[in-house]
Scaffold this motif. Structure first.
Motif, short mmCIF file in Angstrom:
data_model
loop_
_atom_site.label_atom_id
_atom_site.label_comp_id
_atom_site.label_asym_id
_atom_site.label_seq_id
_atom_site.Cartn_x
_atom_site.Cartn_y
_atom_site.Cartn_z
N CYS A 1 -16.21 -6.25 15.78
CA CYS A 1 -17.09 -5.22 16.31
C CYS A 1 -18.19 -5.84 17.17
CB CYS A 1 -17.70 -4.41 15.17
SG CYS A 1 -18.77 -3.08 15.72
N TYR A 2 -18.80 -6.90 16.68
CA TYR A 2 -19.87 -7.58 17.42
C TYR A 2 -19.35 -8.06 18.78
CZ TYR A 2 -23.45 -10.95 18.69
OH TYR A 2 -24.40 -11.64 19.37
N LYS A 3 -18.18 -8.67 18.79
CA LYS A 3 -17.61 -9.16 20.05
C LYS A 3 -17.33 -8.02 21.02
CE LYS A 3 -15.62 -13.34 18.06
NZ LYS A 3 -14.41 -14.02 17.59
N LYS A 4 -16.81 -6.89 20.52
CA LYS A 4 -16.52 -5.74 21.39
C LYS A 4 -17.81 -5.16 21.98
CE LYS A 4 -12.07 -5.40 21.08
NZ LYS A 4 -11.22 -5.53 22.27
N VAL A 5 -18.85 -5.07 21.16
CA VAL A 5 -20.14 -4.56 21.66
C VAL A 5 -20.70 -5.51 22.71
CG1 VAL A 5 -22.54 -4.11 21.00
CG2 VAL A 5 -20.68 -3.22 19.60
N LEU A 6 -20.65 -6.79 22.44
CA LEU A 6 -21.15 -7.79 23.38
C LEU A 6 -20.41 -7.71 24.71
CD1 LEU A 6 -23.32 -9.97 23.33
CD2 LEU A 6 -21.57 -11.60 22.61
N GLU A 7 -19.08 -7.55 24.68
CA GLU A 7 -18.30 -7.40 25.91
C GLU A 7 -18.74 -6.18 26.70
OE1 GLU A 7 -14.19 -7.19 24.77
OE2 GLU A 7 -14.19 -9.19 23.88
N ALA A 8 -18.95 -5.07 26.02
CA ALA A 8 -19.36 -3.84 26.70
C ALA A 8 -20.73 -4.00 27.35
CB ALA A 8 -19.37 -2.68 25.72
N VAL A 9 -21.66 -4.59 26.64
CA VAL A 9 -23.02 -4.78 27.16
C VAL A 9 -23.00 -5.71 28.36
CG1 VAL A 9 -25.32 -5.69 26.61
CG2 VAL A 9 -24.13 -4.22 24.97
N LYS A 10 -22.17 -6.74 28.31
CA LYS A 10 -22.07 -7.67 29.44
C LYS A 10 -21.51 -6.98 30.68
CE LYS A 10 -21.71 -12.06 26.96
NZ LYS A 10 -20.85 -13.18 26.59
N TYR B 1 -9.31 1.48 18.19
CA TYR B 1 -8.86 1.25 16.82
C TYR B 1 -8.19 -0.12 16.79
CZ TYR B 1 -9.76 6.17 16.21
OH TYR B 1 -10.37 7.39 16.17
N ILE B 2 -8.65 -0.95 15.89
CA ILE B 2 -8.13 -2.31 15.80
C ILE B 2 -7.65 -2.52 14.37
CG2 ILE B 2 -8.74 -4.76 15.95
CD1 ILE B 2 -10.97 -3.82 17.95
N GLY B 3 -6.41 -2.93 14.22
CA GLY B 3 -5.85 -3.16 12.89
C GLY B 3 -6.31 -4.50 12.33
N VAL B 4 -6.70 -4.49 11.08
CA VAL B 4 -7.10 -5.72 10.38
C VAL B 4 -6.23 -5.81 9.13
CG1 VAL B 4 -8.99 -6.90 9.20
CG2 VAL B 4 -9.45 -5.58 11.27
N THR B 5 -5.55 -6.92 8.99
CA THR B 5 -4.60 -7.07 7.88
C THR B 5 -5.14 -7.91 6.72
OG1 THR B 5 -3.58 -8.96 8.98
CG2 THR B 5 -2.61 -6.78 9.39
N GLU B 6 -6.35 -8.40 6.83
CA GLU B 6 -6.95 -9.21 5.77
C GLU B 6 -7.03 -8.38 4.49
OE1 GLU B 6 -8.22 -11.88 3.47
OE2 GLU B 6 -8.10 -12.53 5.56
N THR B 7 -6.57 -8.92 3.39
CA THR B 7 -6.55 -8.17 2.13
C THR B 7 -7.79 -8.40 1.27
OG1 THR B 7 -5.27 -9.91 1.08
CG2 THR B 7 -4.04 -8.06 2.03
N ASN B 8 -8.44 -9.53 1.41
CA ASN B 8 -9.65 -9.81 0.64
C ASN B 8 -10.81 -8.96 1.19
OD1 ASN B 8 -12.37 -11.42 0.50
ND2 ASN B 8 -11.12 -12.11 -1.25
N TYR B 9 -11.47 -8.21 0.30
CA TYR B 9 -12.50 -7.25 0.72
C TYR B 9 -13.62 -7.91 1.52
CZ TYR B 9 -16.25 -3.82 0.40
OH TYR B 9 -17.26 -2.95 0.71
N LEU B 10 -14.21 -8.96 1.00
CA LEU B 10 -15.33 -9.61 1.70
C LEU B 10 -14.89 -10.23 3.02
CD1 LEU B 10 -17.23 -11.29 -1.29
CD2 LEU B 10 -17.88 -9.25 0.00
N SER B 11 -13.74 -10.88 3.01
CA SER B 11 -13.23 -11.48 4.25
C SER B 11 -12.91 -10.41 5.28
CB SER B 11 -11.98 -12.31 3.96
OG SER B 11 -12.28 -13.37 3.09
N ARG B 12 -12.33 -9.30 4.81
CA ARG B 12 -11.98 -8.20 5.73
C ARG B 12 -13.24 -7.62 6.37
NH1 ARG B 12 -9.20 -5.03 2.41
NH2 ARG B 12 -11.00 -3.76 1.87
N ASN B 13 -14.28 -7.36 5.57
CA ASN B 13 -15.52 -6.81 6.12
C ASN B 13 -16.17 -7.78 7.11
OD1 ASN B 13 -15.35 -4.38 4.86
ND2 ASN B 13 -16.78 -4.87 3.23
#
Length: 169
Positions: free
Chosen positions: A143-152, A124-136
């Motif tokens: 998420c992409y970075k975490k998946v890439l780390e796991a695959v490596k 679980y990673i907290g994200v504090t960005e309030t703008n919807y598009l920026s937050r997504n």
């Protein structure tokens, strides 16, 4: 088993003779709304809603209408129709079970991670960005970075998203 979708049409006779119909919520909504197809809806004894978490998506109102229509049919005809909701990503399963009319003591089944043959790790990673598009965008990047780390590291990764359209992002 017959498929009933926008691409696959069935005659009324084929529908009546079929033991199991696999269909989309939208197609079943059209069929159960037609007064000429009420007899077909009366044949249903089990309604399985896969990906029930889509109640919180664009398709939610259609699924809600199907459930309401099915529950009304049960009440008015005193027939028994079992409703089963399935989801791998449903945090509010008790609330959804109440909506489906489930007896929480006897009919609600929740399988947590201890039932899995191979354990899953959750982060679980907290994200504090309030703008919807920026937050997504930020959440997708993390998420992409975490998946890439796991695959490596030679691990497998599975990411659950809330809707089909989110899989392409």
């Amino acid at each position: 088993v017959k498929e009933l979708t926008g691409d696959m049409q069935l005659t009324k006779r084929e529908l009546e003779e079929t033991q199991m119909i696999v269909t989309t919520p939208e197609k079943w909504d059209v069929i159960t709304r037609k007064s000429s197809d009420v007899d077909l809806a009366m044949l249903v004894k089990l309604l399985i809603i896969d990906e029930v978490h889509l109640l919180n998506d664009d398709r939610g109102p259609v699924i809600e209408a199907l459930v309401a229509r099915t529950l009304r049919q049960v009440e008015s005809t005193q027939s028994m129709i079992r409703i089963v909701g399935l989801s791998a990503t449903l945090p509010n399963y008790v609330e959804v079970a109440r909506f489906l009319g489930v007896n929480l003591e006897a009919g609600l089944f929740f399988f947590n991670a201890s039932y899995r043959p191979i354990p899953l790790t959750q982060q679980y990673i907290g994200v504090t960005e309030t703008n919807y598009l920026s937050r997504n965008h930020l959440m997708n990047e993390i998420c992409y970075k975490k998946v890439l780390e796991a695959v490596k590291r030679g691990q497998q990764a599975m990411v659950f998203v809330h809707s089909r359209k989110d899989t392409g992002k």
